[in-house]
Design a protein around this motif. Structure first.
Motif, PDB file in Angstrom:
ATOM      1  N   ALA A 209       0.794  -1.258   0.069  1.00 47.70           N
ATOM      2  CA  ALA A 209      -0.066   0.071   0.107  1.00 47.70           C
ATOM      3  C   ALA A 209       0.752   1.245   0.129  1.00 47.70           C
ATOM      4  CB  ALA A 209      -0.987  -0.071   1.258  1.00 47.70           C
ATOM      5  N   GLY A 210       1.180   1.713  -1.276  1.00 43.68           N
ATOM      6  CA  GLY A 210       1.732   3.006  -1.322  1.00 43.68           C
ATOM      7  C   GLY A 210       3.120   2.923  -2.110  1.00 43.68           C
ATOM      8  N   ALA A 211       3.323   3.949  -2.977  1.00 42.46           N
ATOM      9  CA  ALA A 211       4.627   3.757  -3.960  1.00 42.46           C
ATOM     10  C   ALA A 211       5.478   4.951  -3.722  1.00 42.46           C
ATOM     11  CB  ALA A 211       4.013   3.811  -5.425  1.00 42.46           C
ATOM     12  N   GLY A 212       5.889   5.302  -2.342  1.00 38.47           N
ATOM     13  CA  GLY A 212       6.775   6.001  -2.179  1.00 38.47           C
ATOM     14  C   GLY A 212       8.225   5.197  -2.205  1.00 38.47           C
ATOM     15  N   HIS A 213       9.290   5.911  -2.103  1.00 39.54           N
ATOM     16  CA  HIS A 213      10.733   5.264  -2.477  1.00 39.54           C
ATOM     17  C   HIS A 213      11.103   3.970  -1.398  1.00 39.54           C
ATOM     18  CE1 HIS A 213      12.683   7.566   0.807  1.00 39.54           C
ATOM     19  NE2 HIS A 213      13.607   6.768   0.698  1.00 39.54           N
TER      20      HIS A 213
ATOM     21  N   GLY B  39       1.266 -10.810   9.286  1.00 40.13           N
ATOM     22  CA  GLY B  39       1.151 -10.471   7.822  1.00 40.13           C
ATOM     23  C   GLY B  39       1.125  -9.312   7.461  1.00 40.13           C
ATOM     24  N   LEU B  40       0.978  -8.247   8.249  1.00 45.04           N
ATOM     25  CA  LEU B  40       1.058  -6.963   8.154  1.00 45.04           C
ATOM     26  C   LEU B  40       2.465  -6.261   8.577  1.00 45.04           C
ATOM     27  CD1 LEU B  40      -0.339  -4.451   7.054  1.00 45.04           C
ATOM     28  CD2 LEU B  40      -1.254  -3.782   9.290  1.00 45.04           C
ATOM     29  N   TYR B  41       2.874  -5.633   7.603  1.00 46.01           N
ATOM     30  CA  TYR B  41       4.256  -5.102   7.583  1.00 46.01           C
ATOM     31  C   TYR B  41       4.079  -3.292   7.562  1.00 46.01           C
ATOM     32  CZ  TYR B  41       5.866  -9.708   7.670  1.00 46.01           C
ATOM     33  OH  TYR B  41       6.171 -11.192   8.183  1.00 46.01           O
ATOM     34  N   GLN B  42       5.099  -2.801   8.316  1.00 50.75           N
ATOM     35  CA  GLN B  42       5.106  -1.217   7.943  1.00 50.75           C
ATOM     36  C   GLN B  42       6.410  -0.775   7.733  1.00 50.75           C
ATOM     37  OE1 GLN B  42       2.175   0.574   8.695  1.00 50.75           O
ATOM     38  NE2 GLN B  42       3.198   2.676   8.355  1.00 50.75           N
ATOM     39  N   THR B  43       6.481   0.009   6.675  1.00 58.48           N
ATOM     40  CA  THR B  43       7.796   0.771   6.436  1.00 58.48           C
ATOM     41  C   THR B  43       7.459   2.236   6.141  1.00 58.48           C
ATOM     42  OG1 THR B  43       9.625   0.715   4.808  1.00 58.48           O
ATOM     43  CG2 THR B  43       7.385   0.501   3.697  1.00 58.48           C
ATOM     44  N   GLY B  44       8.269   2.791   5.640  1.00 60.81           N
ATOM     45  CA  GLY B  44       8.139   4.465   5.444  1.00 60.81           C
ATOM     46  C   GLY B  44       8.712   5.275   6.651  1.00 60.81           C
ATOM     47  N   ALA B  45       8.607   6.642   6.471  1.00 60.27           N
ATOM     48  CA  ALA B  45       9.269   7.456   7.483  1.00 60.27           C
ATOM     49  C   ALA B  45       8.816   7.371   8.925  1.00 60.27           C
ATOM     50  CB  ALA B  45       8.848   8.888   7.003  1.00 60.27           C
TER      51      ALA B  45
ATOM     52  N   TRP C 240       7.372  -2.611  18.601  1.00 58.09           N
ATOM     53  CA  TRP C 240       7.091  -2.859  17.364  1.00 58.09           C
ATOM     54  C   TRP C 240       8.052  -1.890  16.251  1.00 58.09           C
ATOM     55  CZ3 TRP C 240       4.100  -6.908  16.790  1.00 58.09           C
ATOM     56  CH2 TRP C 240       3.270  -7.301  17.895  1.00 58.09           C
ATOM     57  N   SER C 241       9.172  -1.983  16.623  1.00 56.17           N
ATOM     58  CA  SER C 241      10.190  -1.305  15.580  1.00 56.17           C
ATOM     59  C   SER C 241      10.841  -2.448  14.661  1.00 56.17           C
ATOM     60  CB  SER C 241      11.173  -0.518  16.655  1.00 56.17           C
ATOM     61  OG  SER C 241      11.901  -1.504  17.528  1.00 56.17           O
ATOM     62  N   THR C 242      10.268  -3.518  14.540  1.00 56.19           N
ATOM     63  CA  THR C 242      10.919  -4.560  13.774  1.00 56.19           C
ATOM     64  C   THR C 242      10.142  -4.564  12.487  1.00 56.19           C
ATOM     65  OG1 THR C 242       9.412  -6.240  14.438  1.00 56.19           O
ATOM     66  CG2 THR C 242      11.748  -5.663  15.706  1.00 56.19           C
ATOM     67  N   TYR C 243       9.444  -3.464  11.911  1.00 59.91           N
ATOM     68  CA  TYR C 243       8.488  -3.448  10.824  1.00 59.91           C
ATOM     69  C   TYR C 243       7.404  -4.405  10.835  1.00 59.91           C
ATOM     70  CZ  TYR C 243      12.674  -1.103   9.948  1.00 59.91           C
ATOM     71  OH  TYR C 243      14.007  -0.256   9.948  1.00 59.91           O
ATOM     72  N   ARG C 244       7.241  -5.376  11.721  1.00 57.54           N
ATOM     73  CA  ARG C 244       6.065  -6.081  11.921  1.00 57.54           C
ATOM     74  C   ARG C 244       5.169  -5.185  12.991  1.00 57.54           C
ATOM     75  NH1 ARG C 244      10.417  -9.424  13.786  1.00 57.54           N
ATOM     76  NH2 ARG C 244      10.980 -10.970  12.323  1.00 57.54           N
ATOM     77  N   THR C 245       3.736  -5.762  12.909  1.00 55.18           N
ATOM     78  CA  THR C 245       2.602  -5.035  13.401  1.00 55.18           C
ATOM     79  C   THR C 245       2.062  -6.076  14.315  1.00 55.18           C
ATOM     80  OG1 THR C 245       0.737  -5.467  11.892  1.00 55.18           O
ATOM     81  CG2 THR C 245       2.512  -3.314  11.390  1.00 55.18           C
ATOM     82  N   PRO C 246       1.119  -5.667  15.139  1.00 56.80           N
ATOM     83  CA  PRO C 246       0.237  -6.493  15.811  1.00 56.80           C
ATOM     84  C   PRO C 246      -0.377  -7.687  15.206  1.00 56.80           C
ATOM     85  CG  PRO C 246       0.260  -4.594  17.038  1.00 56.80           C
ATOM     86  CD  PRO C 246       0.834  -4.115  15.629  1.00 56.80           C
ATOM     87  N   ILE C 247      -0.667  -7.166  13.967  1.00 59.81           N
ATOM     88  CA  ILE C 247      -1.455  -8.075  12.823  1.00 59.81           C
ATOM     89  C   ILE C 247      -0.443  -8.852  12.243  1.00 59.81           C
ATOM     90  CG2 ILE C 247      -3.216  -7.932  10.805  1.00 59.81           C
ATOM     91  CD1 ILE C 247      -4.018  -5.064  12.096  1.00 59.81           C
TER      92      ILE C 247
ATOM     93  N   SER D 120      -1.738 -13.527  -0.508  1.00 59.39           N
ATOM     94  CA  SER D 120      -1.636 -14.617   0.059  1.00 59.39           C
ATOM     95  C   SER D 120      -0.531 -14.888   1.278  1.00 59.39           C
ATOM     96  CB  SER D 120      -1.315 -15.829  -0.961  1.00 59.39           C
ATOM     97  OG  SER D 120      -0.168 -15.710  -1.415  1.00 59.39           O
ATOM     98  N   LYS D 121       0.459 -13.945   1.362  1.00 59.69           N
ATOM     99  CA  LYS D 121       1.690 -14.074   2.124  1.00 59.69           C
ATOM    100  C   LYS D 121       1.765 -12.834   3.184  1.00 59.69           C
ATOM    101  CE  LYS D 121       4.186 -17.146  -1.044  1.00 59.69           C
ATOM    102  NZ  LYS D 121       3.753 -18.476  -0.234  1.00 59.69           N
ATOM    103  N   ALA D 122       1.557 -11.608   2.369  1.00 53.80           N
ATOM    104  CA  ALA D 122       1.691 -10.295   3.294  1.00 53.80           C
ATOM    105  C   ALA D 122       1.232  -9.202   2.725  1.00 53.80           C
ATOM    106  CB  ALA D 122       3.209 -10.228   3.405  1.00 53.80           C
ATOM    107  N   VAL D 123       0.821  -8.311   3.611  1.00 53.16           N
ATOM    108  CA  VAL D 123       0.600  -6.969   3.179  1.00 53.16           C
ATOM    109  C   VAL D 123       1.608  -5.872   3.700  1.00 53.16           C
ATOM    110  CG1 VAL D 123      -1.166  -4.810   3.353  1.00 53.16           C
ATOM    111  CG2 VAL D 123      -1.946  -7.100   3.185  1.00 53.16           C
ATOM    112  N   VAL D 124       2.098  -5.010   2.855  1.00 55.74           N
ATOM    113  CA  VAL D 124       3.257  -3.881   3.416  1.00 55.74           C
ATOM    114  C   VAL D 124       2.722  -2.880   3.342  1.00 55.74           C
ATOM    115  CG1 VAL D 124       5.361  -3.016   2.964  1.00 55.74           C
ATOM    116  CG2 VAL D 124       5.005  -5.320   2.512  1.00 55.74           C
ATOM    117  N   SER D 125       2.582  -2.044   4.263  1.00 52.38           N
ATOM    118  CA  SER D 125       1.827  -0.621   4.304  1.00 52.38           C
ATOM    119  C   SER D 125       2.844   0.415   4.555  1.00 52.38           C
ATOM    120  CB  SER D 125       0.856  -0.574   5.691  1.00 52.38           C
ATOM    121  OG  SER D 125       0.574   0.845   5.853  1.00 52.38           O
TER     122      SER D 125
END
Length: 529
Positions: free
Chosen positions: A9-13, A484-490, A475-482, A278-283
């Protein structure tokens, strides 16, 4: 519902970087971007007139140069049209009293500039760079990996070549470092301006390293920028994704991340389309907006509480110009063109700016400037003989009258800033202006939802919102409490600016969890089936 291995989700660098490594590792990747073009804050638009290519937000790509992505050419982005230019001079800083300091790519030449003010300060600069060389391996390793708890960082720091001196530097304010190491007032302003270029208030604790890292980075890499505009980095990453079987769709804002049985299983977009993962969502959705996208009930109370405490960082005001000629900045050796100009008259000027930000007051009598004319080195960004020019100052999003007040005053503010800068040049006037586009901090937020409260750096990098605590403690490892959901970005470690490190670090964790690795992604010859 369309089926993919990984939906981003999102196409920043940063998110494109995560997607590129995942696609190289053989996973079927889909990237969804809400805007009509990719890049987020690393994009380009014809903001003023046709043929004038402007960077709405980021222009310099300094921090990413030390990312293993670039350092080791991991994705071979140079084969996809990405070429960097190294301006010389790096930047120039004219003062209202007629003095000036210019940083050149040649260290001796920069030191000669400083020695005109203080031979002792010129020598102190060499010592500062030497000290950074002793600290850089530890700092770079921290930035290139998920963050460790504060006690482990402190132990590693104390065990460095500088020992407890480095620990003291880390805990200091950048202003303390600058005033301790340099004596002459112009020189102090020069180094404070560079240290401020990632928009961290220099009077806050644990900003001391900025007085070393940003200065050393500019001296080494110049005010480096991609030929053709900031979007060349996202375009190169997009080519890697698509060449490896991935797909990128624009004008598809993600409005919901689907969570089933505690696991992220896909996304929905504003037009009602659904895409299964099927494997992951990256936000890369801003962390403050994430609960509304995933559903608050799917996040733990501790995670929600951390988000509720999230603080914004300093915001930018930008006026973009199409010019008939490049500005020529006044220096003691004569007026000169320069890709980058720094404007900070004194440390008092910095204090005034920070006070204005914290109180919601517009103080335009002594503004802090960043002025960029990319076309001095990159003629591809404008018609022959013409120039693009960006004048940035650092002004509050939250005005005393409320952020909506920006719509009433932004043009007058742009006029005042232009008039304040003009005397520091020999030719900047309305005579050479062909077109203008003004973006207030409120406009920055409107053009990109990730610019929450006008900040293009995700949020403040205070000690409670950095490293192990970014975005939320635990939760600073790019994983989230959900699952299969990962978080990246600023909003993730190590924060904003064009470093690509949140994206690469997230890719490392994601691929590890999926039984792969960055190394496999870099060297894999055949796609996963």
């Amino acid at each position: 519902m369309s089926q993919w291995d990984i939906v981003v989700a999102g196409a920043g660098h940063n998110s494109l970087l995560t997607a590129a490594y995942a696609a190289k590792a053989g996973f079927k990747v889909l990237v969804l971007e809400g805007a009509p073009r990719i890049g987020g804050d690393t994009t380009c638009e014809e903001l003023t007139l046709p043929g004038f290519i402007h960077d709405p937000c980021s222009t310099a790509h300094n921090l990413i140069q030390n990312n293993p992505l670039m350092r080791n050419n991991e994705l071979q982005l140079d084969q996809y049209g990405l070429r960097y230019l190294y301006p010389d001079p790096v930047f120039t800083m004219p003062f209202r009293d007629g003095r000036s300091i210019t940083m050149w790519r040649d260290l001796d030449r920069t030191c000669a500039e400083l020695a005109r003010f203080s031979p002792e300060d010129a020598e102190a600069y060499r010592e500062l760079l030497n000290d950074w060389q002793a600290m850089a391996p530890i700092v770079n390793d921290e930035r290139e990996n998920p963050p460790q708890p504060p006690q482990e960082i402190a132990a590693r720091t104390a065990g460095s070549k500088l020992g407890l001196r480095m620990l003291e530097i880390r805990q200091s304010t950048a202003l303390d470092i600058i005033t301790q190491r340099f004596r002459e007032q112009h020189v102090r302003a020069f180094f404070a301006w560079i240290a401020f270029m990632t928009l961290h208030p220099l009077d806050e604790p644990e900003t001391g390293l900025l007085a070393f890292s940003l200065v050393a980075g500019r001296q080494r890499f110049s005010w480096i920028l991609p030929e053709g505009g900031s979007i060349r980095l996202p375009l190169a990453l997009a080519s890697v994704i698509e060449e490896n079987g991935g797909t990128i769709l624009t004008s598809q804002p993600v409005t919901r991340i689907v969570v089933e049985g505690g696991r992220a299983t896909g996304v929905e977009t504003a037009d009602g389309s659904a895409y299964a993962a099927s494997k992951a969502v990256v936000s890369t959705i801003h962390i403050v907006q994430l609960p509304g996208i995933v559903g608050e009930e799917n996040l733990t109370p501790q995670f929600r509480a951390g988000i509720e405490r999230w603080k914004p960082s300093l915001s930018m005001f930008a006026a973009h110009y199409a010019l008939s000629e490049a500005p020529r900045f006044r220096t003691e050796s004569g007026s000169m063109e320069s890709v980058t100009m720094g404007g900070l008259q004194s440390l008092d000027s910095l204090h005034r700016m920070l006070t204005g930000y914290r109180t919601g007051r517009l103080d335009l009598d002594d503004p802090v400037f960043l002025a960029i004319t990319p076309t001095v080195i990159d003629t591809s960004r404008a018609p022959a003989g013409k120039h693009t020019f960006k004048l940035i100052s650092f002004l509050p999003y939250q005005l005393a009258e409320g952020p909506q007040h920006w719509d009433l005053v932004k043009d007058q503010v742009a006029d005042r800033l232009f008039e304040a800068l003009a005397p520091l040049t020999s030719n900047l006037s309305k005579r050479i202006v062909l077109g203008r586009n003004v973006a207030s901090p409120l406009d920055m937020e409107r053009r990109n939802p990730a610019n929450w409260r006008g900040s293009c750096h995700g949020g403040a990098s205070t000690p409670d919102q950095s490293g192990y605590f970014r975005p939320v403690e635990g939760w600073s490892t790019y994983r989230t409490p959900i699952e299969g959901l990962y978080q990246t970005g600023a909003c993730t470690h190590p924060g904003g600016s064009v470093s690509g490190l949140p994206g690469r670090n997230c890719a490392a964790i994601l691929l590890q969890d999926l039984g792969s690795s960055l190394d496999k992604a870099i060297h894999l010859k055949e796609r996963v089936t």
